[in-house]
Design a protein around this motif. Sequence first.
Motif, short mmCIF file in Angstrom:
data_model
loop_
_atom_site.label_atom_id
_atom_site.label_comp_id
_atom_site.label_asym_id
_atom_site.label_seq_id
_atom_site.Cartn_x
_atom_site.Cartn_y
_atom_site.Cartn_z
N ARG A 11 0.84 -1.20 0.00
CA ARG A 11 0.00 0.00 0.00
C ARG A 11 0.87 1.25 0.00
NH1 ARG A 11 -2.06 3.34 4.13
NH2 ARG A 11 -1.17 1.96 5.75
N VAL A 13 1.74 4.72 0.97
CA VAL A 13 1.22 5.55 2.05
C VAL A 13 1.16 7.01 1.66
CG1 VAL A 13 1.59 6.26 4.45
CG2 VAL A 13 2.07 3.90 3.76
N ASN A 14 2.10 7.46 0.84
CA ASN A 14 2.15 8.87 0.45
C ASN A 14 2.34 9.00 -1.06
OD1 ASN A 14 4.82 8.18 0.08
ND2 ASN A 14 5.59 9.38 1.81
N ASP A 123 2.40 -2.91 7.43
CA ASP A 123 1.01 -2.48 7.54
C ASP A 123 0.36 -3.27 8.67
OD1 ASP A 123 -0.92 -0.75 6.76
OD2 ASP A 123 -1.27 -1.62 4.79
N PRO A 130 -1.74 2.53 12.65
CA PRO A 130 -2.23 3.20 11.44
C PRO A 130 -2.03 4.72 11.48
CG PRO A 130 -3.80 1.53 12.16
CD PRO A 130 -2.77 1.66 13.25
N ARG A 131 -2.27 5.33 12.63
CA ARG A 131 -2.08 6.78 12.75
C ARG A 131 -0.60 7.14 12.60
NH1 ARG A 131 -5.28 5.61 17.13
NH2 ARG A 131 -3.57 6.05 18.59
N ILE A 133 1.77 5.46 10.98
CA ILE A 133 2.21 5.25 9.59
C ILE A 133 1.73 6.41 8.71
CG2 ILE A 133 1.91 3.79 7.56
CD1 ILE A 133 1.68 1.40 9.53
N ASN A 134 0.47 6.78 8.84
CA ASN A 134 -0.06 7.85 7.99
C ASN A 134 0.59 9.19 8.31
OD1 ASN A 134 -1.79 6.12 6.60
ND2 ASN A 134 -3.43 6.37 8.09
N ALA A 135 0.85 9.45 9.61
CA ALA A 135 1.53 10.70 9.98
C ALA A 135 2.94 10.73 9.40
CB ALA A 135 1.57 10.84 11.50
N GLY A 137 3.95 9.21 6.71
CA GLY A 137 3.83 9.42 5.27
C GLY A 137 3.69 10.87 4.90
N ARG A 138 2.97 11.62 5.73
CA ARG A 138 2.79 13.06 5.45
C ARG A 138 4.09 13.84 5.68
NH1 ARG A 138 -2.16 11.88 8.10
NH2 ARG A 138 -1.32 12.65 10.09
N ARG A 343 -12.50 1.84 11.35
CA ARG A 343 -11.59 2.54 12.25
C ARG A 343 -12.18 2.67 13.65
NH1 ARG A 343 -7.37 0.97 10.16
NH2 ARG A 343 -6.55 2.05 8.34
#
Length: 488
Positions: A11, A13-14, A123, A130-131, A133-135, A137-138, A343
């Motif tokens: 997946r 992420v960014n 993943d 999840p939070r 990983i997404n943070a 990526g940003r 979620r």
Amino acid sequence: MLQKIPGDRVRPVNNATLNPQGDYVLYWMIATRRVQWNFALQHAVAQARELNRPLVILEALRCDYSWASDRLHRFILDGMVDNAKALQGAPVLYHPYVEEVRGAGKGLLETLAEGACLIVTDDYPAFFLPRMINAAGRRLGVRLDAVDSNGLLPLAAGPQAYPSAYAFRRFLQKNLPGHLSDMPRENPLEDSGLPTLKTLPQSILTRWPDASARLAQSGHAAVKKLPLDHGVKIVDAQGGSAAARQKLDFFLDERLPVYAEQRNQPERSVTSELSAYLHFGHMSTHEIFTRLAAREDWDFGRLGPQSNGQRAGWWGMSQNAEAWLDQLVTWRELGFNFCFHRRDYDRYESLPDWARATLEQHEEDPRPYLYNQEEFEQARTHDALWNAAQRQLLREGTIHNYLRMLWGKKILEWSRTPREALAVMIELNNKYALDGRDPNSTSGIFWCLGRYDRPWPQRPIFGKIRFMSSENTARKFKVGTYLHRFAG
């Protein structure tokens, strides 16, 4: 040419691009904490091979996650020791970092990202990952791929959250065969031909030192100086892949032959005791399945053609093997499926409509006993069997499988409201259970409140939620030895 992993396990992420001028590929190991049977590591190796760059593995352990304690930290550290040993002499630079002060690890990932062609991570659909990983990526200016190594079925292959084990089992029986041949490599680094990086820059090592030597030498003392909950004591069970394989060997040799008949008996535990190792990524479901299939002399031709959702008969294995696979694959991956799609998986609102309706209809029913969180936590109820189950959780970090269901049902019965009961269950499970904070244990908690179940005949407090009692449990199973073992 190294084997690439299935596309539905990767997946992006960014939207950042790969940096072809980078010095290495970075594998940020956060959930699949092992060096064998690991799709994420295999993906990182393939990318490094394609770019002809060294591979750096960062396995970091922060100390400010929820419920951080001596118990959980030591189990993870055991796995880091195993990884350091397994990677000695391998064509990879392994950097284990253990945060000693809250916030000390901040900036490490970003600093390593500055020299990376791309970053690969694990993943995982639950807890704070999840939070995180997404943070990340940003923040990162380079491509970040999250790779799913969680189960036999890729998370992305399930189109919806399934309401029951039966419905999910039907989906598995139709769709899993196409994924069973997509196994990760047992040793992703074997014959990789990667160039090597001898060391990280001194500026990085000074600020974020390699913890290998201290981990190997300090044992249990390693956690005592860290800012953790020291009241949640270390248990006898040792973490790491080596201990996991010993558990698997013992289970296959000694317990599997009687698993179907005796798995619910508290007197003689015949469970695999692998749940914590699966939770921390110290062992792969793919490795377990491969070992079991070899023992059963199984091949794909023995899969049943039916997809009727029945628990037994589809795999074409022995009764004991199929009973265990239903727990290992159906029930475990059902929990991951729910977390992936919802979620709100750990919130009261995620319960089925019928369950919330019946619980709220009976919320004002008189309770025969009422206990607060502290009384539950300290096993100070009137019920000897419930107290024994809670003491097992306190001492060993686990509860016998059948008694864990009873444990949750009684908390519901003896709490002021269903929401309060849920909060108590989540707190005690995540604080003390080695496999807490996991989709699988979350499934068990919410099953006590109606998730994956059906309406039952109406009764006080429970409404149409399935009822369980200590008296019925003691009549069905021998519990004397268990009560004695976990007496106050």
